[in-house]
Enzyme design. Structure first.
Site, PDB file in Angstrom:
ATOM      1  N   LYS A 115      34.323 129.962  53.030  1.00 35.65           N
ATOM      2  CA  LYS A 115      35.266 130.229  54.115  1.00 35.65           C
ATOM      3  C   LYS A 115      35.558 131.725  54.208  1.00 35.65           C
ATOM      4  O   LYS A 115      35.798 132.325  53.167  1.00 35.65           O
ATOM      5  CB  LYS A 115      36.553 129.459  53.809  1.00 35.65           C
ATOM      6  N   LYS A 125      36.394 131.590  48.907  1.00 30.95           N
ATOM      7  CA  LYS A 125      37.273 131.881  50.044  1.00 30.95           C
ATOM      8  C   LYS A 125      37.580 133.380  50.054  1.00 30.95           C
ATOM      9  O   LYS A 125      38.100 133.918  49.075  1.00 30.95           O
ATOM     10  CB  LYS A 125      38.563 131.074  49.925  1.00 30.95           C
TER      11      LYS A 125
HETATM   12  N1  LIG Z   1      46.238 128.127  52.194  1.00 27.12           N
HETATM   13  C1  LIG Z   1      46.057 128.911  53.288  1.00 27.12           C
HETATM   14  C2  LIG Z   1      44.991 128.586  54.239  1.00 27.12           C
HETATM   15  N2  LIG Z   1      44.349 127.385  54.346  1.00 27.12           N
HETATM   16  C3  LIG Z   1      43.460 127.493  55.429  1.00 27.12           C
HETATM   17  C4  LIG Z   1      43.568 128.782  55.942  1.00 27.12           C
HETATM   18  C5  LIG Z   1      42.828 129.395  57.103  1.00 27.12           C
HETATM   19  C6  LIG Z   1      42.260 128.483  58.113  1.00 27.12           C
HETATM   20  C7  LIG Z   1      41.935 129.133  59.412  1.00 27.12           C
HETATM   21  O1  LIG Z   1      42.052 130.361  59.599  1.00 27.12           O
HETATM   22  O2  LIG Z   1      41.547 128.368  60.305  1.00 27.12           O
HETATM   23  C8  LIG Z   1      44.518 129.471  55.200  1.00 27.12           C
HETATM   24  C9  LIG Z   1      44.931 130.851  55.523  1.00 27.12           C
HETATM   25  C10 LIG Z   1      45.057 131.840  54.466  1.00 27.12           C
HETATM   26  O3  LIG Z   1      44.434 131.769  53.414  1.00 27.12           O
HETATM   27  O4  LIG Z   1      45.837 132.759  54.702  1.00 27.12           O
END
Ligand SMILES: NCc1[nH]cc(CCC(=O)O)c1CC(=O)O
Length: 335
Positions: free
Chosen positions: A256, A202
């Site tokens: 991601k 991520k």
């Molecule tokens: N635990 C946070 C989380 N879980 C999913 C997303 C992002 C999903 C998206 O942008 O659609 C995020 C955002 C982040 O890490 O700040």
């Protein structure tokens, strides 16, 4: 792979593009409703439907309407729904205790969906940010994100979600060692069949902006997430993280964001052959929707092409806010 290409006119690639029938016979990848996971935003109340300005077409829904959404998803053949809670700011604290409250919004939604639509798989988000007064995915002390203390909190959160009936836990926090700790705790508590989809690779991405509005985390977050999420410049590190999480007990691994990271997805799938997923995140959704709403692109066709690109890169399925729209397009034969 040895290429076997005769010179033209012996080989004419256009022969196999001549008709829909020949194109179908020579198509290498497919997209079906089985390849979709639908992320949804849940809020408290009853009969409440709240649009999210930066994600046109996406709404926060109260638990009763989330159940309706799950019924709709199941009727469309979508195998899984993924829950993200919009937490009342009054419940956000520095210790994030609401995260493992058995009756928190997410856990109530899991129970309600599993009672009404047991056949749909319910995936959760395991991270502290919706419950954290600091807006971060981890506990914060003196401006530092604490790793091991956060892992302990995530284990409590995971057990509460498994207890509520979650099928797939989705740790999105990027702390080190959380998969192993979660797996051991799940086994210890008898939750042997609860799957873990690790958000293993991520990235610290600007594409999450609209999501942070959707879950109400934008206001709380101070600073950025670069001490735990990955540097977008890195690729080998993603493979090491995926290997580490598979070794610790992840059943499924995710990359991601999605479309800007197709190279990573491809490396992950070809290196490990494990069940591999991508998250087409909020900013990717917003870009496609915004251009479509302006009439600049054909929204449905771009959506389907983007989802096929994930399949081509090596994804088994994709988390996408387009899931119901894509399922309807596929049922209508537009895939
Ligand atoms: N635990 C946070 C989380 N879980 C999913 C997303 C992002 C999903 C998206 O942008 O659609 C995020 C955002 C982040 O890490 O700040």
């Amino acid at each position: 792979m040895r290429l076997t290409v005769a010179p033209t006119p012996t080989s004419r690639f256009r022969r196999l593009r001549k008709s829909a029938a020949l194109r179908a016979l020579s198509q290498e990848n497919t997209l079906s409703v089985n390849d979709l996971i639908w992320p949804v935003f849940v809020r408290d109340g009853n009969g409440v439907r709240e649009p999210i300005a930066s994600m046109p077409g996406v709404e926060r829904l109260s638990v009763d309407l989330i159940v309706k959404a799950a019924e709709e998803a199941a009727a469309l053949g979508i195998p899984a729904i993924c829950l993200f809670p919009y937490t009342d700011p009054a419940l956000k604290t520095d210790d994030c205790a609401e995260a493992w409250n058995p009756d928190n919004l997410a856990n109530r939604a899991i129970r309600a969906i599993k009672a009404a639509v047991p056949e749909i798989a319910v995936m959760t988000d395991v991270a502290l940010d919706p419950y954290n007064a600091q807006g971060h995915d981890g506990l914060v002390r003196d401006g530092i994100i604490l790793n091991d203390e956060t892992v302990e909190a995530l284990v409590k959160m995971s057990l509460a979600q498994a207890e509520a009936g979650a099928d797939i836990l989705g740790p999105s926090d990027m702390m080190d060692g959380r998969i192993g700790a979660m797996r051991a705790a799940l086994e210890g508590a008898g939750h042997k069949d609860v799957a873990i989809m690790s958000y293993a690779a991520k990235y610290a991405s600007a594409f999450y902006g609209p999501f942070r509005d959707a879950v109400g985390a934008s206001g709380a977050l101070k600073g950025d997430k670069k001490t735990y999420q990955m540097n977008p410049a890195n690729s080998d590190e993603a493979l090491r993280l995926i290997e580490r999480d598979l070794t610790e007990g992840a059943d499924m691994v995710m990359v991601k964001p999605g479309m800007p990271y197709l190279d990573i997805i491809h490396r992950v799938k070809t290196t490990f052959g494990a069940p591999t997923y991508a998250y087409q995140v909020s900013g990717e959704y917003a870009m496609i929707r915004a251009a479509a709403l302006n009439g600049w692109i054909d929204g449905d066709r771009v959506m389907l092409e983007s989802l096929m690109a994930f399949r081509r890169a090596g994804c088994d399925a994709v988390l996408t806010y387009f899931a119901p729209q894509a399922a309807r397009a596929l049922h209508a034969g537009r895939g």
